[in-house]
Design a protein around this motif. Structure first.
Motif, PDB file in Angstrom:
ATOM      1  N   LYS A   1       0.125   4.802  12.302  1.00 31.94           N
ATOM      2  CA  LYS A   1      -1.108   4.446  11.596  1.00 31.94           C
ATOM      3  C   LYS A   1      -0.948   4.770  10.116  1.00 31.94           C
ATOM      4  O   LYS A   1      -0.300   5.753   9.743  1.00 31.94           O
ATOM      5  N   MET A   2      -1.588   3.951   9.288  1.00 32.67           N
ATOM      6  CA  MET A   2      -1.475   4.133   7.838  1.00 32.67           C
ATOM      7  C   MET A   2      -1.929   5.522   7.397  1.00 32.67           C
ATOM      8  O   MET A   2      -1.336   6.101   6.496  1.00 32.67           O
ATOM      9  N   GLU A   3      -2.950   6.077   8.033  1.00 36.43           N
ATOM     10  CA  GLU A   3      -3.422   7.414   7.639  1.00 36.43           C
ATOM     11  C   GLU A   3      -2.305   8.456   7.789  1.00 36.43           C
ATOM     12  O   GLU A   3      -2.182   9.352   6.964  1.00 36.43           O
ATOM     13  N   LYS A   4      -1.521   8.305   8.839  1.00 36.10           N
ATOM     14  CA  LYS A   4      -0.399   9.239   9.063  1.00 36.10           C
ATOM     15  C   LYS A   4       0.719   8.969   8.065  1.00 36.10           C
ATOM     16  O   LYS A   4       1.301   9.910   7.510  1.00 36.10           O
ATOM     17  N   ILE A   5       1.027   7.690   7.853  1.00 35.72           N
ATOM     18  CA  ILE A   5       2.100   7.329   6.913  1.00 35.72           C
ATOM     19  C   ILE A   5       1.778   7.861   5.525  1.00 35.72           C
ATOM     20  O   ILE A   5       2.656   8.391   4.841  1.00 35.72           O
TER      21      ILE A   5
ATOM     22  N   LYS B   1      11.821   5.931   4.529  1.00 34.58           N
ATOM     23  CA  LYS B   1      11.206   6.624   5.660  1.00 34.58           C
ATOM     24  C   LYS B   1       9.796   6.100   5.912  1.00 34.58           C
ATOM     25  O   LYS B   1       9.407   5.876   7.065  1.00 34.58           O
ATOM     26  N   LEU B   2       9.031   5.887   4.854  1.00 36.65           N
ATOM     27  CA  LEU B   2       7.673   5.376   5.021  1.00 36.65           C
ATOM     28  C   LEU B   2       7.680   3.964   5.614  1.00 36.65           C
ATOM     29  O   LEU B   2       6.870   3.653   6.488  1.00 36.65           O
TER      30      LEU B   2
ATOM     31  N   THR C   1       0.834  -1.205   0.000  1.00 33.62           N
ATOM     32  CA  THR C   1       0.000   0.000   0.000  1.00 33.62           C
ATOM     33  C   THR C   1       0.867   1.252   0.000  1.00 33.62           C
ATOM     34  O   THR C   1       0.592   2.218  -0.724  1.00 33.62           O
ATOM     35  N   ILE C   2       1.928   1.234   0.783  1.00 37.81           N
ATOM     36  CA  ILE C   2       2.856   2.366   0.822  1.00 37.81           C
ATOM     37  C   ILE C   2       3.512   2.566  -0.541  1.00 37.81           C
ATOM     38  O   ILE C   2       3.602   3.691  -1.044  1.00 37.81           O
TER      39      ILE C   2
ATOM     40  N   LEU D   1       6.132   2.694   9.219  1.00 37.24           N
ATOM     41  CA  LEU D   1       5.281   1.516   9.351  1.00 37.24           C
ATOM     42  C   LEU D   1       5.812   0.600  10.451  1.00 37.24           C
ATOM     43  O   LEU D   1       5.072   0.171  11.331  1.00 37.24           O
ATOM     44  N   ALA D   2       7.113   0.348  10.414  1.00 43.69           N
ATOM     45  CA  ALA D   2       7.736  -0.538  11.399  1.00 43.69           C
ATOM     46  C   ALA D   2       7.686   0.045  12.814  1.00 43.69           C
ATOM     47  O   ALA D   2       7.703  -0.698  13.792  1.00 43.69           O
TER      48      ALA D   2
END
Length: 117
Positions: free
Chosen positions: A109-113, A99-100, A34-35, A104-105
């Motif tokens: 939260k995905m919304e922030k990433i 960085k992304l 997704t990233i 994640l690691a």
């Protein structure tokens, strides 16, 4: 433009390391994908093609369908360097992805990433 070793590394050789890093922190391959989709514009099929072709990072980013317009919102330090201060456009894209994956690691939260909030 400097010629860095990572530019010639196969994306397919690093991709499993991104997944492993995420999974060690109880995140998923799907979140890594997704990233990558968000940052580069690849979809499932086109990402698989890049991996199957074992393209290097130069080709991976050169052939990216569309870099996300929100990518410049990615800030912070990767490998001791602030990503927003990297002059080389290719290196900056590579470090954006690093960085992304780091975020994640670290449990963000995905919304922030994905810079949605």
């Amino acid at each position: 433009m400097a010629d860095h070793k990572i530019f010639h590394m196969s994306f397919a050789s690093v991709y499993p390391l991104y997944i492993k890093k995420a999974e060690r922190k109880l995140r998923t391959k799907e979140e890594v994908d997704t990233i990558i989709y968000w940052l580069t514009g690849y979809d499932e099929e086109s990402l698989k093609q890049q991996i199957d072709r074992a393209v290097d990072f130069t080709t991976f980013f050169a052939e990216a369908p569309k870099m996300n317009e929100a990518a410049p919102l990615i800030k912070g330090v990767v490998c001791g360097v602030r990503v927003e201060e990297i002059d080389d456009p290719l290196m900056q894209k590579i470090r954006y992805l690093d960085k992304l994956i780091d975020e994640l690691a670290k449990g963000k939260k995905m919304e922030k990433i994905l810079r949605k909030a």
